[in-house]
Enzyme design. Structure first.
Site, PDB file in Angstrom:
ATOM      1  N   CYS A 156     -19.021  57.130  11.859  1.00 41.98           N
ATOM      2  CA  CYS A 156     -20.134  57.886  12.438  1.00 41.98           C
ATOM      3  C   CYS A 156     -20.780  57.112  13.603  1.00 41.98           C
ATOM      4  CB  CYS A 156     -21.186  58.226  11.383  1.00 41.98           C
ATOM      5  SG  CYS A 156     -22.423  59.401  11.987  1.00 41.98           S
ATOM      6  N   CYS A 167     -23.542  63.240  19.034  1.00 39.71           N
ATOM      7  CA  CYS A 167     -22.464  62.986  18.080  1.00 39.71           C
ATOM      8  C   CYS A 167     -21.550  61.934  18.694  1.00 39.71           C
ATOM      9  CB  CYS A 167     -21.704  64.276  17.797  1.00 39.71           C
ATOM     10  SG  CYS A 167     -20.391  64.010  16.603  1.00 39.71           S
TER      11      CYS A 167
HETATM   12  O1  PYC Z   1     -20.190  60.353  15.043  1.00 38.27           O
HETATM   13  O2  PYC Z   1     -22.315  60.621  15.463  1.00 38.27           O
HETATM   14  C1  PYC Z   1     -21.298  60.919  14.882  1.00 38.27           C
HETATM   15  C2  PYC Z   1     -21.339  62.049  13.927  1.00 38.27           C
HETATM   16  C3  PYC Z   1     -22.437  62.750  13.537  1.00 38.27           C
HETATM   17  C4  PYC Z   1     -21.993  63.703  12.614  1.00 38.27           C
HETATM   18  C5  PYC Z   1     -20.634  63.549  12.465  1.00 38.27           C
HETATM   19  N1  PYC Z   1     -20.252  62.533  13.278  1.00 38.27           N
END
Ligand code: PYC
Length: 315
Positions: free
Chosen positions: A243, A93
């Protein structure tokens, strides 16, 4: 009254570009001393109630990602971590790793500079640039398939790439709705349909891994950003940040298409207007190693309590 059977779990909450992380510092289950992948398997099969207790109501909420601190097996690592959410477990993550690094800095456990962190999918490096800004160097990321076309009920034909950035993503070329936070419900419904259509069609990541994250892309609003995204996470929540693993998957696709060169910056904007700055390098095997920079801020320090006889430990 707090009795000796009362469970006490120390956590620190932060957000990374708007996306919450809850670092569990103590009070977690004993997962043994195997590899992180083995400990994740014990967590998943024997202690899933702990995941639910940390993440779900009444002590948590669906958007938060948990980060259970573990003892590293590799002595070169400053920490080891297993990430989990409202639906299950994450290989890696990105926003959570940035949140973890800021939390460890806040606690005085690490200083500025480069540290290694062990995760179930490999070792990642963090560079703490300031108390609230971190660059992570992610695991090797790659595109598995380009331009898959699927028919999705209510959406028509959707075209996108399947790529890995620490989790598996379907990166749809076009968004079915404007990437505006006002449309988040429709975007989530659409992403849900894409995810289950991929599952029905048997389209997976490597070794049959489910593609459980979906990204839609559109034009950025900020003049310095290259693209805006909406990212759907496996529990039906959306990522408030761009993300980290999703931006890594995007960078891997741009590299594969020859659009982004090593060290060339890519600024990915999120659905709430926050951003990550990304670049990549090639490792000795020629693989794409993304670097993601973002900010995180501590929002609370707390002890979660579960008293004996609590009839609703989780939703
Ligand atoms: O930042 O990799 C990330 C992530 C995955 C799910 C929520 N954030």
């Amino acid at each position: 009254m707090i009795t000796s059977n009362t469970q006490r779990i120390r956590v620190i909450d932060s957000h990374t570009e708007g996306e919450p992380t809850r670092v569990v510092l103590g009070g977690g289950p004993d997962l043994g001393s195997g590899s992180l992948a083995e400990r994740l398997q014990i967590f998943r099969t024997q202690h899933d109630g702990f995941r639910r207790l940390i993440i779900l109501e009444p002590r948590g909420y669906d958007a938060v990602v948990g980060a259970l601190m573990c003892e590293p097996t590799d002595s070169s690592c400053a920490a080891a971590v297993i990430f989990f959410n409202n639906a299950g477990y994450l290989g890696m993550c990105g926003h959570g790793t940035i949140g973890l690094a800021v939390t460890l800095y806040h606690l005085g456990r690490i200083g500025l500079g480069v540290q290694r962190i062990e995760t179930p999918v490999g070792i990642v490096e963090v560079n703490v640039l300031s108390p609230n800004q971190v660059t992570i160097e992610n695991v090797a990321s790659y595109r598995k398939t380009k331009d898959i076309m699927i028919d999705v009920e209510g959406l028509g034909q959707v075209t996108g790439d399947v790529a890995y950035g620490g989790n598996w993503f379907f990166l749809a070329k076009n968004a079915p709705f404007d990437l505006n936070i006002k449309n988040v419900r429709q975007l989530t419904d659409a992403a849900d349909k894409v995810r289950y259509r991929l599952r029905d069609l048997g389209i997976t990541g490597d070794n049959g891994a489910e593609i459980d994250h979906v990204e839609f892309f559109g034009p950025a609003e900020h003049p310095e950003a290259h693209s805006r995204n909406y990212v759907y996470c496996p529990g039906g929540e959306y990522d408030r940040s761009p993300c980290g693993t999703g931006t890594s998957a995007k960078v891997a696709c741009l590299a594969a298409d020859g659009i982004l060169a090593p060290d060339q910056p890519w600024v990915q904007e999120s659905i709430i207007g926050s951003s990550f700055q990304a670049t990549y390098r090639h490792d000795l095997q020629g693989r794409v190693i993304p670097r993601i920079t973002g900010r995180a801020f501590i929002v609370s320090e707390a002890t979660l309590i579960r008293q004996p006889g609590d009839p609703f430990p989780t939703r």
